[in-house]
Scaffold this active site. Structure first.
Site, PDB file in Angstrom:
ATOM      1  N   ARG A 369      -5.777 -25.547   6.215  1.00 57.68           N
ATOM      2  CA  ARG A 369      -4.945 -26.603   5.660  1.00 57.68           C
ATOM      3  C   ARG A 369      -3.567 -26.030   5.326  1.00 57.68           C
ATOM      4  NH1 ARG A 369      -5.180 -29.714  -0.234  1.00 57.68           N
ATOM      5  NH2 ARG A 369      -3.629 -31.300   0.301  1.00 57.68           N
ATOM      6  N   HIS A 370      -2.566 -26.876   5.298  1.00 56.93           N
ATOM      7  CA  HIS A 370      -1.213 -26.448   4.932  1.00 56.93           C
ATOM      8  C   HIS A 370      -1.146 -26.019   3.461  1.00 56.93           C
ATOM      9  CE1 HIS A 370      -0.674 -30.167   2.672  1.00 56.93           C
ATOM     10  NE2 HIS A 370      -1.172 -30.818   3.722  1.00 56.93           N
ATOM     11  N   HIS A 558      -4.421 -30.441   8.316  1.00 60.98           N
ATOM     12  CA  HIS A 558      -4.477 -31.106   7.010  1.00 60.98           C
ATOM     13  C   HIS A 558      -5.839 -30.874   6.337  1.00 60.98           C
ATOM     14  CE1 HIS A 558      -0.755 -33.209   8.176  1.00 60.98           C
ATOM     15  NE2 HIS A 558      -1.291 -33.163   9.383  1.00 60.98           N
TER      16      HIS A 558
END
Length: 635
Positions: A369-370, A558
């Site tokens: 995930r970012h 995400h």
């Protein structure tokens, strides 16, 4: 001596023993599949397990030829691998883009050992056994330096002919394999014993001859290291004499005679159907489902016929291969193919493990995930952080020192925000952790969601790995999160590749997205189930396009991506919407999962290479608070 107590525990029943030794075919029969369908599914999936075979049967539930008596066609190749294979692929791609497709682009680089032959589905695993026995018998004669290639070019052919020593070895393999199949399976097999060669180009325009010769000279060096492997492939009979088109855009049928297109699927199409099309539509058959219908040609692209073939076995031609001591469910005894459970071990001529471990090498996929995003940290930050002239003003040390230039500056940042400084550091910490786990040379393929926060996370992970200048980022819109969260506001206005490159990110501008932006715009009302399907199609396409190149894969997207990209690989059904939303809340910034495969597309979770990343909440500090007199009364 103590008295022996009476035994009350139950003996191991014959039923328990039977369950431990149940074959994949028997399991499929117990699941209720008819014998002919079970055998067909196992052959179509290379006998790689019950799960794959069952998935194939479920995918082909509407296939009208499922109960037909047609058999698969098999062929035996000697294929290069390693650095030499990479050079061949480079030539393949350059020659196609510069000179257009020719006959060589329909197949993978190879030397034909045995011509196509048909075998009943029940004998699919027997062929693997026979081939392994042949390689074991001849292995001592094989060395990689025996395969000397000599270049040759004419007006309609370009390629390499194999020297006498290498030809002698491969011809022995071809002849012995053909004899054993003919004798034991009672199917005529013709070995290819003429001048053995590897084709680079044929059926090309004579005007392209000089260009092709120049490309061969500049891209292919036969002295580079090369490992040769004998590979047994099969194709279904209806693929014969058909062109193959790969689906690059999804299509939902509007009328009953149209074919559903799923990204990454392949379509069998006759040459006549393509040439006689008057409206851009052609009739074809789906490799994935076996269904037939009309489809828009512009939603597909021509690809190699061999892309749809099934790999049954891959055996390296050097001393790294040796006969295994494991026992399979099939053996050959007294010249007959029998089940090993009914064969007397004293009369067994040879028994070999039916295992394709010598095929594609194990590899890993890392999904991340970012990092921490500006808008979730500071709220509506855009009007707050830009002055009346639109100039960015840093209002907090955790805000980025500067922001990249882009279209519709600064309004586009409202839906496509950058990372905070903490977010960038989180990503770099993740990269440092992966470097400490010795993954610097392992990560070869990097794909990223088009969101700026994901691109920045990806860049900083690669920086932590010290490979940001060497490994390019492929921006894939298909990795964007569930579109159901955007069906009212619309999709973000992402930065273009050119803008990202100008901002200092190492973007692969030549990468062609699997799911282009227009296709996302058409499906902005997708369901959670459709989102999982999109992710499945994308990740399967990533795997297939990189399987011959080796190396691990990094996907940066995400919070929901950690589940949506991994769940289909684990053969699990999509989550319900309610369960999906609950799951997302448990994925922290830079959360990371790792999956590994046994080399035949059976994936499973493994312990991530880096420990978790945890940080506490730091409230915004107002220094004026020190000028305040606090109430000293006891609380």
């Amino acid at each position: 001596m103590a008295m022996l107590p009476p035994r009350k525990t139950k003996s191991i029943s014959s039923e328990s023993i039977s369950k431990q030794t149940t074959t994949p075919l028997q399991i499929l029969l117990q699941m209720g599949f008819p014998p002919n369908r079970a055998e067909k599914a196992l052959a179509a999936t290379g006998n790689r397990g019950v799960q794959l075979a069952a998935d194939w049967l479920l995918a082909h539930v509407n296939d009208t030829t499922l109960d037909s008596s047609s058999f698969r066609e098999y062929i035996l190749y000697a294929c290069p691998s390693g650095s030499f294979m990479e050079e061949l692929e480079t030539f393949w791609n350059k020659s196609a883009s510069i000179c257009g497709r020719n006959g060589a682009h329909n197949f993978l680089p190879h030397i034909t050992l045995v011509s196509f032959f048909q075998v009943p589905d029940e004998f699919a695993d027997v062929l693997v056994t026979l081939l392994k026995n042949v390689i074991d018998k001849l292995i001592q004669e094989m060395t990689t330096n025996s395969f000397h290639l000599e270049s040759y070019a004419s007006s309609n052919f370009m390629g390499f002919f194999l020297g006498d020593q290498g030809s002698s070895i491969l011809k022995k393999i071809a002849i012995l394999f053909a004899e054993r199949v003919t004798e034991l399976v009672k199917v005529q097999v013709d070995p290819h014993i003429k001048s053995l060669h590897l084709t680079l180009a044929y059926q090309f325009d004579i005007n392209q001859k000089d260009t092709l010769k120049s490309l061969i000279k500049s891209t292919i060096d036969t002295s580079v290291p090369c490992l040769w492997e004998v590979k047994l492939y099969s194709r279904e009979s209806r693929a014969v004499n058909k062109q193959v088109y790969k689906v690059i855009f999804a299509h939902i049928p509007q009328v009953t005679d149209e074919l559903e297109l799923r990204i990454g699927d392949y379509i069998y199409v006759s040459k006549e159907s393509v040439e006689n099309s008057v409206d851009g539509w052609a009739e074809g058959t789906s490799w994935l489902t076996g269904c037939t219908g009309f489809f828009p040609l512009c939603y597909t692209e021509r690809t190699a016929e061999s892309d749809t073939w099934t790999l049954h076995c891959s055996l390296p031609l050097d001393n790294s291969y040796h006969q295994t001591t494991n026992i399979s469910n099939v053996c050959v005894t007294d010249g007959k193919v029998v089940d090993k459970h009914s064969a007397g071990h004293d009369s067994v001529d040879f028994i070999l493990h039916l295992d394709s471990s010598k095929g594609p090498k194990p590899r890993k996929i890392y999904i991340c995930r970012h990092g921490e995003r500006v808008d979730f940290t500071f709220g509506t930050w855009v009007p707050y952080s830009f002055d009346s002239d639109g100039k960015y003003v840093r209002k907090d040390l955790n805000m980025p020192p500067n922001v990249p230039q882009r279209r519709d500056f600064p309004n586009s940042f409202q839906t496509d925000c950058p990372l905070t400084c903490v977010g960038e550091h989180q990503a770099k910490l993740t990269g440092w952790g992966m470097k400490a786990a010795h993954l610097t040379k392992a990560i070869k393929h990097v794909y990223c969601s088009p969101s700026l926060r994901c691109v920045q996370t990806c860049h900083n992970i690669l920086a932590g790995l010290d490979i940001e200048k060497h490994v390019m980022i492929c921006v894939e819109p298909g990795l964007f999160e569930w579109l159901g969260w955007y069906n009212r506001s619309g999709l973000p206005d992402w930065m273009t590749n050119e803008e990202l490159i100008a901002a200092g990110y190492n973007i692969n501008s030549k990468y062609s997205p699997l799911v282009p932006l227009p296709l996302l715009l058409e499906n902005v009302s997708e369901t959670v189930e459709q989102y999982y399907m999109r992710c499945d199609e994308v990740v399967q396409a990533f795997i297939k396009s990189t399987e011959n190149k080796g190396g691990d894969m990094l996907l940066v997207a995400h919070a929901c991506s950690l589940d949506s990209l991994s769940r289909p690989l684990l053969h699990k059904a999509p989550r319900s919407k309610q369960n999906f939303i609950k799951m997302v809340k448990h994925i922290p910034y830079c959360g990371l999962v790792a999956l590994t495969t046994d080399g035949i597309n059976n994936w499973s979770f493994v312990e991530p290479p880096v420990p978790p990343l945890t940080n506490s909440i730091n409230k915004r500090f107002n220094w004026n608070i020190l000028s305040t007199d606090f109430d000293e009364s006891p609380s």
